[in-house]
Design a protein around this motif. Structure first.
Motif, PDB file in Angstrom:
ATOM      1  N   PRO A  96      31.376  34.215  34.139  1.00  0.00           N
ATOM      2  CA  PRO A  96      30.079  33.717  33.676  1.00  0.00           C
ATOM      3  C   PRO A  96      28.945  34.371  34.467  1.00  0.00           C
ATOM      4  CG  PRO A  96      31.219  32.021  34.927  1.00  0.00           C
ATOM      5  CD  PRO A  96      32.176  33.159  34.799  1.00  0.00           C
ATOM      6  N   ARG A  97      27.962  34.899  33.765  1.00  0.00           N
ATOM      7  CA  ARG A  97      26.933  35.756  34.354  1.00  0.00           C
ATOM      8  C   ARG A  97      26.086  35.035  35.402  1.00  0.00           C
ATOM      9  NH1 ARG A  97      25.078  40.577  32.556  1.00  0.00           N
ATOM     10  NH2 ARG A  97      26.070  40.299  30.522  1.00  0.00           N
ATOM     11  N   ARG A  98      25.820  33.756  35.183  1.00  0.00           N
ATOM     12  CA  ARG A  98      24.909  33.041  36.074  1.00  0.00           C
ATOM     13  C   ARG A  98      25.627  32.254  37.182  1.00  0.00           C
ATOM     14  NH1 ARG A  98      22.094  33.177  31.244  1.00  0.00           N
ATOM     15  NH2 ARG A  98      19.913  33.824  31.458  1.00  0.00           N
ATOM     16  N   TRP A  99      26.930  32.396  37.275  1.00  0.00           N
ATOM     17  CA  TRP A  99      27.637  31.671  38.326  1.00  0.00           C
ATOM     18  C   TRP A  99      27.340  32.306  39.677  1.00  0.00           C
ATOM     19  CZ3 TRP A  99      32.485  32.420  41.232  1.00  0.00           C
ATOM     20  CH2 TRP A  99      32.869  31.243  41.909  1.00  0.00           C
ATOM     21  N   ARG A 100      26.899  31.499  40.622  1.00  0.00           N
ATOM     22  CA  ARG A 100      26.505  32.008  41.933  1.00  0.00           C
ATOM     23  C   ARG A 100      27.463  31.591  43.042  1.00  0.00           C
ATOM     24  NH1 ARG A 100      24.556  35.067  39.290  1.00  0.00           N
ATOM     25  NH2 ARG A 100      22.359  35.577  38.952  1.00  0.00           N
ATOM     26  N   GLY A 101      28.582  30.964  42.680  1.00  0.00           N
ATOM     27  CA  GLY A 101      29.554  30.600  43.691  1.00  0.00           C
ATOM     28  C   GLY A 101      29.554  29.115  43.989  1.00  0.00           C
ATOM     29  N   ALA A 102      30.223  28.749  45.082  1.00  0.00           N
ATOM     30  CA  ALA A 102      30.376  27.331  45.423  1.00  0.00           C
ATOM     31  C   ALA A 102      30.523  27.177  46.927  1.00  0.00           C
ATOM     32  CB  ALA A 102      31.609  26.763  44.721  1.00  0.00           C
ATOM     33  N   LEU A 103      30.145  25.994  47.404  1.00  0.00           N
ATOM     34  CA  LEU A 103      30.408  25.592  48.781  1.00  0.00           C
ATOM     35  C   LEU A 103      31.602  24.646  48.775  1.00  0.00           C
ATOM     36  CD1 LEU A 103      26.799  24.913  50.102  1.00  0.00           C
ATOM     37  CD2 LEU A 103      28.250  26.885  50.574  1.00  0.00           C
ATOM     38  N   LEU A 104      32.578  24.927  49.622  1.00  0.00           N
ATOM     39  CA  LEU A 104      33.833  24.177  49.618  1.00  0.00           C
ATOM     40  C   LEU A 104      34.094  23.576  50.991  1.00  0.00           C
ATOM     41  CD1 LEU A 104      36.031  26.836  47.797  1.00  0.00           C
ATOM     42  CD2 LEU A 104      34.860  24.889  46.756  1.00  0.00           C
ATOM     43  N   PRO A 105      34.725  22.399  51.044  1.00  0.00           N
ATOM     44  CA  PRO A 105      35.154  21.872  52.347  1.00  0.00           C
ATOM     45  C   PRO A 105      36.063  22.868  53.057  1.00  0.00           C
ATOM     46  CG  PRO A 105      35.376  20.208  50.635  1.00  0.00           C
ATOM     47  CD  PRO A 105      35.065  21.493  49.924  1.00  0.00           C
ATOM     48  N   ALA A 106      35.927  22.961  54.371  1.00  0.00           N
ATOM     49  CA  ALA A 106      36.704  23.938  55.129  1.00  0.00           C
ATOM     50  C   ALA A 106      38.207  23.700  55.019  1.00  0.00           C
ATOM     51  CB  ALA A 106      36.280  23.922  56.585  1.00  0.00           C
ATOM     52  N   ALA A 107      38.614  22.476  54.675  1.00  0.00           N
ATOM     53  CA  ALA A 107      40.037  22.162  54.541  1.00  0.00           C
ATOM     54  C   ALA A 107      40.616  22.590  53.197  1.00  0.00           C
ATOM     55  CB  ALA A 107      40.258  20.662  54.730  1.00  0.00           C
ATOM     56  N   SER A 108      39.802  23.178  52.339  1.00  0.00           N
ATOM     57  CA  SER A 108      40.271  23.551  50.997  1.00  0.00           C
ATOM     58  C   SER A 108      41.311  24.661  51.044  1.00  0.00           C
ATOM     59  CB  SER A 108      39.089  24.019  50.140  1.00  0.00           C
ATOM     60  OG  SER A 108      38.110  23.022  49.998  1.00  0.00           O
ATOM     61  N   GLN A 109      42.225  24.604  50.091  1.00  0.00           N
ATOM     62  CA  GLN A 109      43.136  25.724  49.854  1.00  0.00           C
ATOM     63  C   GLN A 109      42.672  26.416  48.584  1.00  0.00           C
ATOM     64  OE1 GLN A 109      47.537  25.855  50.624  1.00  0.00           O
ATOM     65  NE2 GLN A 109      47.635  25.856  48.412  1.00  0.00           N
ATOM     66  N   ILE A 110      42.363  27.694  48.687  1.00  0.00           N
ATOM     67  CA  ILE A 110      41.790  28.461  47.590  1.00  0.00           C
ATOM     68  C   ILE A 110      42.821  29.463  47.106  1.00  0.00           C
ATOM     69  CG2 ILE A 110      39.870  29.968  46.914  1.00  0.00           C
ATOM     70  CD1 ILE A 110      38.524  28.759  49.569  1.00  0.00           C
ATOM     71  N   GLU A 111      42.993  29.521  45.792  1.00  0.00           N
ATOM     72  CA  GLU A 111      43.954  30.455  45.216  1.00  0.00           C
ATOM     73  C   GLU A 111      43.280  31.295  44.133  1.00  0.00           C
ATOM     74  OE1 GLU A 111      48.217  28.949  44.855  1.00  0.00           O
ATOM     75  OE2 GLU A 111      47.060  27.082  44.791  1.00  0.00           O
ATOM     76  N   PHE A 112      43.562  32.581  44.172  1.00  0.00           N
ATOM     77  CA  PHE A 112      43.069  33.519  43.161  1.00  0.00           C
ATOM     78  C   PHE A 112      44.268  34.091  42.406  1.00  0.00           C
ATOM     79  CE2 PHE A 112      39.777  34.112  46.580  1.00  0.00           C
ATOM     80  CZ  PHE A 112      38.746  33.471  45.902  1.00  0.00           C
ATOM     81  N   GLU A 113      44.201  34.031  41.090  1.00  0.00           N
ATOM     82  CA  GLU A 113      45.226  34.619  40.227  1.00  0.00           C
ATOM     83  C   GLU A 113      44.597  35.798  39.508  1.00  0.00           C
ATOM     84  OE1 GLU A 113      49.160  34.709  39.142  1.00  0.00           O
ATOM     85  OE2 GLU A 113      48.290  32.981  40.205  1.00  0.00           O
ATOM     86  N   VAL A 114      45.138  36.983  39.732  1.00  0.00           N
ATOM     87  CA  VAL A 114      44.577  38.188  39.121  1.00  0.00           C
ATOM     88  C   VAL A 114      45.156  38.355  37.725  1.00  0.00           C
ATOM     89  CG1 VAL A 114      44.301  40.686  39.331  1.00  0.00           C
ATOM     90  CG2 VAL A 114      44.292  39.254  41.387  1.00  0.00           C
ATOM     91  N   ARG A 115      44.310  38.300  36.715  1.00  0.00           N
ATOM     92  CA  ARG A 115      44.731  38.508  35.330  1.00  0.00           C
ATOM     93  C   ARG A 115      44.893  40.011  35.076  1.00  0.00           C
ATOM     94  NH1 ARG A 115      45.387  33.156  35.553  1.00  0.00           N
ATOM     95  NH2 ARG A 115      43.533  31.908  35.070  1.00  0.00           N
ATOM     96  N   GLU A 116      45.905  40.334  34.278  1.00  0.00           N
ATOM     97  CA  GLU A 116      46.155  41.742  33.914  1.00  0.00           C
ATOM     98  C   GLU A 116      46.198  42.617  35.177  1.00  0.00           C
ATOM     99  OE1 GLU A 116      43.454  43.075  30.814  1.00  0.00           O
ATOM    100  OE2 GLU A 116      43.176  40.993  30.146  1.00  0.00           O
ATOM    101  N   ALA A 117      46.990  42.191  36.139  1.00  0.00           N
ATOM    102  CA  ALA A 117      46.986  42.805  37.463  1.00  0.00           C
ATOM    103  C   ALA A 117      47.331  44.299  37.445  1.00  0.00           C
ATOM    104  CB  ALA A 117      47.947  42.057  38.381  1.00  0.00           C
ATOM    105  N   ARG A 118      48.208  44.715  36.526  1.00  0.00           N
ATOM    106  CA  ARG A 118      48.580  46.135  36.491  1.00  0.00           C
ATOM    107  C   ARG A 118      47.522  46.968  35.778  1.00  0.00           C
ATOM    108  NH1 ARG A 118      53.534  46.894  38.559  1.00  0.00           N
ATOM    109  NH2 ARG A 118      54.963  45.100  38.642  1.00  0.00           N
ATOM    110  N   LYS A 119      46.911  46.402  34.765  1.00  0.00           N
ATOM    111  CA  LYS A 119      45.873  47.126  34.027  1.00  0.00           C
ATOM    112  C   LYS A 119      44.558  47.150  34.799  1.00  0.00           C
ATOM    113  CE  LYS A 119      43.275  47.050  29.683  1.00  0.00           C
ATOM    114  NZ  LYS A 119      43.025  46.315  28.422  1.00  0.00           N
ATOM    115  N   ARG A 120      44.259  46.038  35.485  1.00  0.00           N
ATOM    116  CA  ARG A 120      43.008  45.899  36.226  1.00  0.00           C
ATOM    117  C   ARG A 120      43.332  45.619  37.700  1.00  0.00           C
ATOM    118  NH1 ARG A 120      38.771  44.661  32.529  1.00  0.00           N
ATOM    119  NH2 ARG A 120      39.555  44.397  30.402  1.00  0.00           N
TER     120      ARG A 120
END
Length: 254
Positions: free
Chosen positions: A182-206
């Motif tokens: 989303p073009r206007r998303w500027r991020g987020a502030l998260l509690p330091a205890a958070s566990q953050i996970e990123f899943e890369v879509r189309e990992a081989r193509k991109r």
């Protein structure tokens, strides 16, 4: 108080180290109460990563013999022992990044400043974001995304238009890098205890790389990030110009 001395390879830092050795008796790092580091922010970051390899990391008192020296005290040879004795101490906890590549290899690295995911080719990355096991964004189309600690919030995070976090804030900054959708998303502030996970879509193509401070893992498919409170790193600053003051001043800089 027993002090150890480390200096970067620059001519200026080496010359400063030679001058200090004529005035003070330094001991090896393993025998020291405090380590004095001469160089810039990059060298201090290197020293902190080296300290994490020790069972009992030593407090660091950095003096700027580099360029910016945002996390360093001013260099003065006079009254070094007294300065260290009166210094204000801040405790930092690193992030722990666990990255799994598209081929299934798993790699872990600590990060004091930030963990960043970056596209490897001309094609934009597509990344899903989950916080504490809950999907918060199905797909971020971007050049990348990063997670920053308060200590690192004035570095790459600020360059990516992320927020400056006071050092005492128990928060992490989640900041997109050139978001397309989303073009206007500027991020987020998260509690330091958070566990953050990123899943890369189309990992081989991109393909996407993950970088924990200066350690890079290429072609990642999944990245998990959490603060490691089992590791405590101490930075020491002159009371009249401490790191929290510098971070606060950055919020008013033009």
């Amino acid at each position: 108080m027993k002090l150890a001395l480390l200096a970067s390879d620059s001519h200026v830092a080496r010359a400063a180290g030679d001058a200090l050795r004529t005035q003070y008796d330094f001991v090896p790092v393993r025998d020291a109460d405090v380590v004095v580091a001469l160089g810039g922010d990059g060298f201090l970051l290197h020293c902190l990563h080296e300290a994490m390899q020790l069972k009992d990391p030593k407090p660091m008192f950095g003096m700027n013999r580099g360029t910016v020296g945002f996390m360093m005290n001013d260099f003065r040879a006079k009254d070094l022992v007294a300065r260290v004795a009166s210094a204000k101490t801040f405790v930092l906890h690193p992030l722990q990044m666990t990255a799994t590549t598209a081929s299934g290899r798993s790699v872990s690295y600590p990060a004091i400043n930030e963990v960043s995911l970056l596209r490897e080719t001309r094609q934009a990355a597509k990344i899903g974001i989950a916080i504490d096991g809950k999907t918060r964004m199905e797909e971020l189309i971007c050049d990348g995304v990063l997670v920053s600690t308060p200590a690192g919030s004035t570095a790459y995070n600020l360059s990516a238009n992320g927020p400056i976090l006071p050092l005492e804030a128990d928060l992490l900054a989640l900041t997109p890098i050139s978001p397309f959708r989303p073009r206007r998303w500027r991020g987020a502030l998260l509690p330091a205890a958070s566990q953050i996970e990123f899943e890369v879509r189309e990992a081989r193509k991109r393909p996407v790389s993950a970088v924990a401070d200066q350690m890079e893992v290429r072609d990642v498919a999944h990245v998990r990030i959490a603060m490691d409170r089992s590791i405590s790193l101490e930075l020491m600053f002159d009371p009249e110009y401490a790191l929290d003051d510098r971070i606060s001043l950055e919020q008013f800089a033009s």
